[in-house]
Design an enzyme around this catalytic site. Sequence first.
Site, short mmCIF file in Angstrom:
data_model
loop_
_atom_site.label_atom_id
_atom_site.label_comp_id
_atom_site.label_asym_id
_atom_site.label_seq_id
_atom_site.Cartn_x
_atom_site.Cartn_y
_atom_site.Cartn_z
N GLU A 53 0.74 -1.38 -0.01
CA GLU A 53 -0.03 0.14 0.01
C GLU A 53 0.83 1.29 -0.13
O GLU A 53 0.44 2.11 -0.65
CB GLU A 53 -0.99 0.13 1.25
CG GLU A 53 -2.07 0.81 1.10
CD GLU A 53 -1.87 2.51 1.53
OE1 GLU A 53 -2.66 3.35 0.73
OE2 GLU A 53 -1.02 2.94 2.02
N ASP A 54 2.14 1.18 0.78
CA ASP A 54 2.95 2.53 0.50
C ASP A 54 4.23 1.91 0.70
O ASP A 54 4.61 1.02 1.21
CB ASP A 54 2.56 3.23 2.04
CG ASP A 54 3.05 4.69 1.85
OD1 ASP A 54 3.48 5.07 0.54
OD2 ASP A 54 3.01 5.49 2.65
N HIS A 113 -0.16 0.76 7.25
CA HIS A 113 -0.87 1.61 6.29
C HIS A 113 0.17 2.49 5.85
O HIS A 113 1.22 1.95 5.24
CB HIS A 113 -1.99 2.21 6.73
CG HIS A 113 -2.93 2.81 5.73
ND1 HIS A 113 -4.35 3.43 6.17
CD2 HIS A 113 -3.11 2.92 4.61
CE1 HIS A 113 -4.81 3.77 5.14
NE2 HIS A 113 -4.17 3.36 4.11
N ILE A 115 3.47 5.20 5.25
CA ILE A 115 4.40 4.97 6.18
C ILE A 115 5.57 6.15 5.88
O ILE A 115 5.07 7.06 4.90
CB ILE A 115 5.47 3.77 6.08
CG1 ILE A 115 6.18 3.79 4.38
CG2 ILE A 115 4.75 2.52 6.35
CD1 ILE A 115 6.94 2.61 4.05
N HIS A 133 -3.40 -0.07 11.94
CA HIS A 133 -4.82 -0.17 12.35
C HIS A 133 -4.90 -1.51 13.02
O HIS A 133 -5.54 -2.51 12.38
CB HIS A 133 -5.73 -0.10 11.03
CG HIS A 133 -5.57 1.20 10.54
ND1 HIS A 133 -5.92 2.40 10.88
CD2 HIS A 133 -5.00 1.37 9.16
CE1 HIS A 133 -5.67 3.32 10.12
NE2 HIS A 133 -5.06 2.52 8.99
N ASN A 168 -4.72 7.84 7.85
CA ASN A 168 -4.11 7.15 6.38
C ASN A 168 -2.80 7.23 5.99
O ASN A 168 -2.24 6.28 5.84
CB ASN A 168 -5.12 8.01 5.27
CG ASN A 168 -4.85 7.18 3.73
OD1 ASN A 168 -3.96 7.28 3.28
ND2 ASN A 168 -6.05 6.77 3.49
N ASP A 169 -2.10 8.50 6.10
CA ASP A 169 -0.60 8.70 5.74
C ASP A 169 0.00 9.49 6.51
O ASP A 169 -0.72 10.10 7.51
CB ASP A 169 -0.72 8.93 3.99
CG ASP A 169 0.77 8.74 3.67
OD1 ASP A 169 1.64 7.99 4.38
OD2 ASP A 169 0.91 9.23 2.56
N ASN A 224 -5.86 11.97 2.06
CA ASN A 224 -5.36 10.69 1.79
C ASN A 224 -3.78 10.90 1.86
O ASN A 224 -3.31 10.94 2.83
CB ASN A 224 -5.51 9.82 0.49
CG ASN A 224 -5.38 8.63 0.33
OD1 ASN A 224 -4.63 8.29 0.49
ND2 ASN A 224 -6.70 7.71 0.29
N ASP A 269 -3.94 8.41 -4.44
CA ASP A 269 -3.61 7.91 -3.28
C ASP A 269 -2.38 8.36 -2.46
O ASP A 269 -2.39 9.54 -1.94
CB ASP A 269 -3.59 6.48 -3.33
CG ASP A 269 -4.17 5.62 -1.88
OD1 ASP A 269 -3.62 5.84 -0.97
OD2 ASP A 269 -4.91 4.41 -1.86
N ASN A 270 -1.30 7.70 -2.48
CA ASN A 270 -0.25 8.39 -1.75
C ASN A 270 0.72 8.84 -2.79
O ASN A 270 0.58 8.90 -3.94
CB ASN A 270 0.52 7.00 -1.29
CG ASN A 270 0.02 6.29 -0.30
OD1 ASN A 270 -0.53 6.90 0.70
ND2 ASN A 270 -0.15 4.75 -0.33
#
Length: 356
Positions: A53-54, A113, A115, A133, A168-169, A224, A269-270
């Site tokens: 995800e990241d 999630h 980082i 989470h 989220n981030d 986000n 997103d990221n």
Amino acid sequence: MKWVLFTICIAALAALLGQRLLKLSEIALANREVPVKRLPNCHLLKNIEYGAEDFTILRDGLAIISTGLKYPGMPSFSDDPGKIYTLDLLDPRLTPVELTIKGDLDRDSFNPHGISVYIDKTDKTIRLFVVNHPQHYTSQVEIFLFVEEDNTIVHLKTIKHDLLHSVNDIVAVGVESFYATNDHFYPSEVLHMLAVFLGLPWADVVYYSPGGVKAVGDGFLSANGINMSPDKRYLYVSAILDHEIAVFEIKKNKDLVHVKSVAVGSLCDNIEVDHVTGDVWLGCHPNGAKVAVCDPEDPPGSEVIRIRDIHSEKPVVTQVYADDGSVLIGSTVAAPYEGKLLIGTVYHKALLCDLK
């Protein structure tokens, strides 16, 4: 007369519902189809099966990758705890290595999630900040010491706060200080969707330090990805449901002043930032409705967007990569290094391509 008023009220409510449903479809880009635009010499990374995800890439080419996210409203294909990997982009083997987690952390509930890393100027130690989470609707930030020679991260501290309610981030700015985005206002997917349905821009950005915590940026339907310019003067935030990247100036007291927003035309997103050029790289969802449904017969696609000269009057927004889901499903993050492009996903795999 009463029946007339009742009929008018019903008609008005139906019109409102229709208008909001149409707006939701526009927000999700539910009808968007993106032509395939691939890059040469792409291959899926070994060991990454349930999302990347990241990630963040250090200046020496070492990528640190967050995997195994279980996110409310999104599919999950493994019950295993999340993991952190490294990938040496200069090693021709290009094999991700799982990091051993040491210290006082419940590994069974680890659900990483966003980082970020912070390199201490005094002793050059690397601290890894991870959004966690442990239960689906809880958020906390874990700080680790990254010991590269041992392929280990040592847990140092867990940070919780009422303002960090749906993180989220994150972008680290000190040994225990960071900016973070809240993607929900309510700690419930149903209430969050109701807020989005009603168009309530209540998600925000929070600044945390041991000396104080405060909300510093608001007005988002969902905030986000977040990152910082190389000169540390500006903060970039993905207003994902507005299809924009918001640019903020960081003041001395750590407050944010909105400078501009750059339209990107996708659900980005990221955010990763090129250390040298300052270019902003985005992993995006071309069609948000497909991400939530995850139909194997019509999988969600992937899109990578680059913004050049983001602080100029005319930033250059370019689509670098696009896929219909046949290769890569649900991209969330992308960054270049030495002629290669690494792309991560929310629950699928990770892809490495040549940029030239």
